[in-house]
Design an enzyme around this catalytic site. Structure first.
Site, mmCIF file in Angstrom:
data_model
loop_
_atom_site.group_PDB
_atom_site.id
_atom_site.type_symbol
_atom_site.label_atom_id
_atom_site.label_comp_id
_atom_site.label_asym_id
_atom_site.label_seq_id
_atom_site.Cartn_x
_atom_site.Cartn_y
_atom_site.Cartn_z
ATOM 1 N N GLU A 72 -4.128 4.421 3.763
ATOM 2 C CA GLU A 72 -3.300 3.586 2.892
ATOM 3 C C GLU A 72 -4.114 3.146 1.685
ATOM 4 O O GLU A 72 -5.279 2.790 1.819
ATOM 5 C CB GLU A 72 -2.793 2.357 3.645
ATOM 6 C CG GLU A 72 -1.948 2.679 4.866
ATOM 7 C CD GLU A 72 -1.510 1.426 5.596
ATOM 8 O OE1 GLU A 72 -0.795 0.613 4.980
ATOM 9 O OE2 GLU A 72 -1.900 1.256 6.765
ATOM 10 N N THR A 101 0.825 -1.206 0.000
ATOM 11 C CA THR A 101 0.000 0.000 0.000
ATOM 12 C C THR A 101 0.859 1.257 0.000
ATOM 13 O O THR A 101 1.994 1.254 0.482
ATOM 14 C CB THR A 101 -0.921 0.044 1.234
ATOM 15 O OG1 THR A 101 -0.117 0.028 2.422
ATOM 16 C CG2 THR A 101 -1.888 -1.125 1.240
#
Length: 316
Positions: free
Chosen positions: A260, A212
């Site tokens: 994220e 991420t």
């Protein structure tokens, strides 16, 4: 579009213009009515249009610690205003000294001496000057003295968001905080966006097979409620479908709240140090702590599939 910071940035040979003034956080659909009318009136008169806004938010100076979560940073607002046809944006540094300007002094120093206003377009609740003592009636009253016209535009749009409550920045912030980003998007006229620089996190997503981009958000950003969302990771001109996680990562006993974004089906992205944006499309589920890593992985796989479907359907 010209962008100025402070009155001293305005070109000395600047002529007459049509002006609208406000915080315009988010440039939501109500704001768009006012700004759009300013642009239209400027074209009718054959002069440029100017939006005047403030940094920081006036409430932070008048009542320190009360800065509201921001729907869009100034550079993003300027981009949106440019898309509406605005010719110039003036960001006025809002200081304690500036906050003491009387309504009359504000009109003279900003509208008359610097912007040479030919017309001023505002919403009905516009207030300005020390202690917000000036209103549209006073603005119009002084217009006859300083040769500018005043037009009041009804900015009150409503829809399904907030149960039919008139659209406003306050309502958009409330819906975002509750995770209702679909409602917020109805108000904004586009998905809510969060921006920041990609920084190194714990890299657990990479270890789990779902790397991420950990976005260090800008100060005072309006961040959605904890949970998983479908949306897009925007890097430069590229907009990638993404599964977005907001929260403290309870699976690993995290304490710091993060945003994220996993770019779906993208391999080998190196985004560290880049300024990126995250656009939120749909709420998928709340933040959870699973009994095992295997259960977590199953949930992530389902989240990614759901986010792929949602972004694909939206693109269609």
């Amino acid at each position: 579009m010209q962008r100025w910071r402070g009155l001293e940035d305005i070109p000395q040979d600047w002529g007459r213009s049509v002006v609208t003034i406000g915080s315009y956080d988010g440039v939501h659909r109500g704001h768009q009515l006012i700004i759009g009318r300013a642009v239209e009136r400027a074209r009718e008169l054959g002069v440029p249009s100017v939006v005047v806004t403030f940094d920081p938010h006036p409430s932070e100076v008048v009542r320190p610690g009360s800065h509201p979560p921001l729907l869009a940073p100034h550079h993003r607002r300027a981009e949106l205003m440019e898309g509406l046809g605005v010719d110039a944006v003036l960001v006025l540094p809002f200081t304690a000294e500036f906050s003491q300007l009387s309504p009359a002094d504000f009109i003279v120093k900003v509208l008359v001496d610097k912007l040479h206003a030919r017309a001023v377009i505002e919403g009905p609740n516009f207030r300005f000057g020390h202690r917000a003592a000036g209103d549209v009636a006073y603005l119009a009253e002084l217009g006859s003295t300083y040769d500018y016209e005043v037009e009041v535009v009804d900015l009150f749009v409503s829809g399904e968001a907030g149960g039919g409550e008139p659209f406003s920045s306050t309502l958009a912030r409330r819906l975002i905080a509750a995770g209702d980003i679909e409602g917020a998007a109805e108000i904004l006229g586009r998905p809510h966006r969060v921006e920041g620089v990609v920084v190194r996190g714990a890299q657990r997503g990479r270890e789990l097979g779902y790397p991420t981009a950990n976005v260090e958000t800008l100060p005072h950003t309006a961040i959605p409620a904890d949970g998983v969302y479908a949306g897009w990771l925007v890097v430069g001109e590229e907009r990638m479908p993404a599964a977005i996680s907001v929260g403290t990562n309870p699976q690993f006993d995290g304490t710091e709240r993060t945003v994220e974004a996993y770019a779906i089906d993208r391999v080998g992205l190196d985004l560290y140090g880049l300024h990126v944006a995250v656009d939120f499309l749909s709420y998928v589920r709340g933040q959870e702590k699973f009994a095992s890593i295997d259960e977590l992985l199953e949930a992530i796989a389902a989240d990614v599939e759901r986010c792929r479907d949602l972004t694909s359907a939206h693109a269609a």
